[in-house]
Design an enzyme around this catalytic site. Structure first.
Site, PDB file in Angstrom:
ATOM      1  N   LYS A 166       0.945  -1.213  -0.003  1.00  0.00           N
ATOM      2  CA  LYS A 166       0.003  -0.085   0.018  1.00  0.00           C
ATOM      3  C   LYS A 166       0.782   1.392  -0.127  1.00  0.00           C
ATOM      4  CE  LYS A 166      -3.731  -2.306   0.362  1.00  0.00           C
ATOM      5  NZ  LYS A 166      -5.036  -2.191  -0.778  1.00  0.00           N
ATOM      6  N   ASP A 194      -0.470  -0.392  -4.640  1.00  0.00           N
ATOM      7  CA  ASP A 194      -1.484   0.156  -4.627  1.00  0.00           C
ATOM      8  C   ASP A 194      -1.971   1.405  -3.834  1.00  0.00           C
ATOM      9  OD1 ASP A 194      -4.398   0.364  -4.145  1.00  0.00           O
ATOM     10  OD2 ASP A 194      -4.800  -1.355  -3.645  1.00  0.00           O
ATOM     11  N   GLU A 220      -1.906   0.425  -8.688  1.00  0.00           N
ATOM     12  CA  GLU A 220      -3.205   0.392  -8.559  1.00  0.00           C
ATOM     13  C   GLU A 220      -4.026   1.668  -8.066  1.00  0.00           C
ATOM     14  OE1 GLU A 220      -4.392  -3.592  -7.167  1.00  0.00           O
ATOM     15  OE2 GLU A 220      -6.274  -2.725  -5.969  1.00  0.00           O
ATOM     16  N   GLU A 246     -12.040  -1.566  -8.609  1.00  0.00           N
ATOM     17  CA  GLU A 246     -12.634  -2.478  -7.341  1.00  0.00           C
ATOM     18  C   GLU A 246     -13.962  -1.679  -6.855  1.00  0.00           C
ATOM     19  OE1 GLU A 246      -8.802  -1.780  -4.963  1.00  0.00           O
ATOM     20  OE2 GLU A 246     -10.375  -1.433  -3.542  1.00  0.00           O
ATOM     21  N   ASP A 269     -14.854  -6.511  -8.705  1.00  0.00           N
ATOM     22  CA  ASP A 269     -14.868  -7.473  -7.549  1.00  0.00           C
ATOM     23  C   ASP A 269     -16.321  -8.158  -7.663  1.00  0.00           C
ATOM     24  OD1 ASP A 269     -15.568  -8.135  -4.829  1.00  0.00           O
ATOM     25  OD2 ASP A 269     -13.806  -7.185  -4.350  1.00  0.00           O
ATOM     26  N   HIS A 296     -10.285  -8.057  -8.211  1.00  0.00           N
ATOM     27  CA  HIS A 296     -10.279  -7.535  -7.031  1.00  0.00           C
ATOM     28  C   HIS A 296     -10.979  -8.455  -6.020  1.00  0.00           C
ATOM     29  CE1 HIS A 296     -11.269  -4.961  -3.285  1.00  0.00           C
ATOM     30  NE2 HIS A 296     -10.093  -4.795  -3.206  1.00  0.00           N
ATOM     31  N   GLU A 329      -6.215 -12.259  -6.004  1.00  0.00           N
ATOM     32  CA  GLU A 329      -5.939 -11.403  -4.749  1.00  0.00           C
ATOM     33  C   GLU A 329      -6.154 -11.939  -3.407  1.00  0.00           C
ATOM     34  OE1 GLU A 329      -7.224  -7.231  -4.793  1.00  0.00           O
ATOM     35  OE2 GLU A 329      -5.933  -6.910  -3.205  1.00  0.00           O
TER      36      GLU A 329
HETATM   37 CA    CA Z   1      -7.036  -1.900  -4.001  1.00  0.00          CA
END
Ligand code: CA
Ligand code: NI
Length: 381
Positions: A166, A194, A220, A246, A269, A296, A329
């Site tokens: 992240k 991301d 991302e 997502e 997702d 996702h 994921e």
């Molecule tokens: Ca994400």
């Protein structure tokens, strides 16, 4: 067969160690599960992505349109719910709620016909999926680089060969983390970043250019999801493949992103984009337009199972000798009920996860564990 009950289960676990994404702090792990009962005794499970309480309230609001209907009328039910909520719906929590319902109906259909969902969808292109470890959030009150480096080393030791971390906090700090993580996992492992839409386009372009030599598979959610033109700017002005999706809901949102060529990699997702029914159509749109799809996933074993069936049926694009497989994921951050609600946990072995083969989602829910973490929800009959 008729639907006789629609129940929601809001699950919560308070985290001992809170963590940050770019725009939020996680103090708890929340989930909203959907359980649909039938007069044949067949029960289906689904899950909704996003805020658990609002999802549960919306599923409850939709339940009246489900009771008494044949659960095998999956497309007509999808159209009916969408139509009823269209004027104030289309995107957001109405679609995440509808996604959980749709997954539960597919679970019922699979159990009814004695076939796993991927078989009802036309059959599997692949029976096991390479997984990447999602983690690397910023821990509250602890050293970020040291903590994340230890974490990703653990993923590699556990058998993963790919991880996503992240960023989206500050370009300089994020670059320091990326450098440390790349060194820790070595040159062979795959690395994704991301930003959880924490940057504006200028920051995202700067980060992407400076991070390019760390051999990153994708960047991302660089910018907020409503700004497709900013996505296009980021795509045009830095070298990393851009991923997102997502938070996009329904065919229309994905069509707009595809038409603008806003992303290199679409990330619908299944618990948010409109369920299995809608995701199959999004796959077709992406394949037609030549845009890569890597779904996702964020949730419990129900979300994992539903995603595995979708990953099994995602068309290889292009179909070739040794065609590239999409990634699963696989969230590795702390969540004690993620696997515990399943009688048989979904596990990775050597970085791969098997597609469930039993009817429906191919999972059995443990009611005692659901009850243990349940803090809300309702039953409509
Ligand atoms: Ca994400
Ligand atoms: Ni805990």
């Amino acid at each position: 067969m008729k639907i006789v009950s629609v129940a929601t289960h809001v699950l919560r676990h308070q985290l001992e160690q809170a963590f940050d994404s770019a725009f939020s702090t996680f103090h708890d792990r929340w989930a909203c599960l959907v359980e649909i009962g039938t007069d044949a005794g067949v029960v289906g499970w689904g899950e909704c992505l996003g805020p658990a309480g609002p999802n549960a309230a919306l599923v409850e609001a939709m339940a009246g349109r489900l009771i008494g209907r044949d659960p095998l009328d999956i497309e007509p039910i999808w159209a009916d719910i969408y139509n009823q909520f269209r004027d104030q719906g289309q995107r957001g929590a109405t679609m995440t709620a509808q996604s959980g319902i749709d997954i539960a109906l597919w679970d019922i259909a699979g159990k009814h016909f004695g076939a796993p969902i991927h078989r009802l969808l036309g059959g599997a292109h692949r029976t096991s999926i390479p997984a990447y470890a999602t983690g690397g959030f910023r821990p509250v009150g602890r050293d970020r680089v040291a903590t994340v480096v230890e974490e990703v080393k653990g993923y590699m030791a556990a058998g993963f060969s790919a991880t996503k971390i992240k960023i989206g906090f500050s370009v300089a700090d994020d670059l320091a983390l990326i450098a440390a993580v790349r060194e820790a996992i070595g040159p062979g492992a795959r690395l994704m970043i991301d930003a959880n839409h924490g940057y504006d386009a200028i920051e995202a372009i700067a980060l992407g250019n400076k991070a390019a030599h760390f051999d990153i598979d994708w960047f991302e959610e660089p910018v907020v999801p409503e700004t497709l033109d900013a996505y296009c700017d980021v795509r045009a002005r830095q070298p990393l493949p851009v991923a997102g999706g997502e938070t996009w809901h329904g065919r229309l949102a994905f069509t707009q992103a595809i038409e603008k060529r806003a992303v290199d990699i679409l990330q619908p997702d299944v618990c948010g984009c409109g369920g299995i029914t809608e995701m199959k159509k999004i796959f077709a749109l992406a394949e037609t337009a030549g845009v890569r799809v890597v779904p996702h996933v964020w949730g419990t074993g129900v979300a994992l199972a539903a995603s595995l069936h979708m990953l099994a049926v995602l068309p290889p694009a292009p179909l070739r000798h040794g065609a590239r497989s999409p990634w699963l994921e696989f969230d590795q951050t702390h969540n004690p009920y993620r696997q515990a609600i399943l009688s048989t946990p979904i596990v990775q072995k050597g970085g791969r996860v098997a597609v469930p083969l039993k009817p429906g989602l191919g999972i059995d829910i443990v009611p005692e564990i659901v009850a243990q973490y349940r803090v809300g929800g309702s039953t409509s009959e």
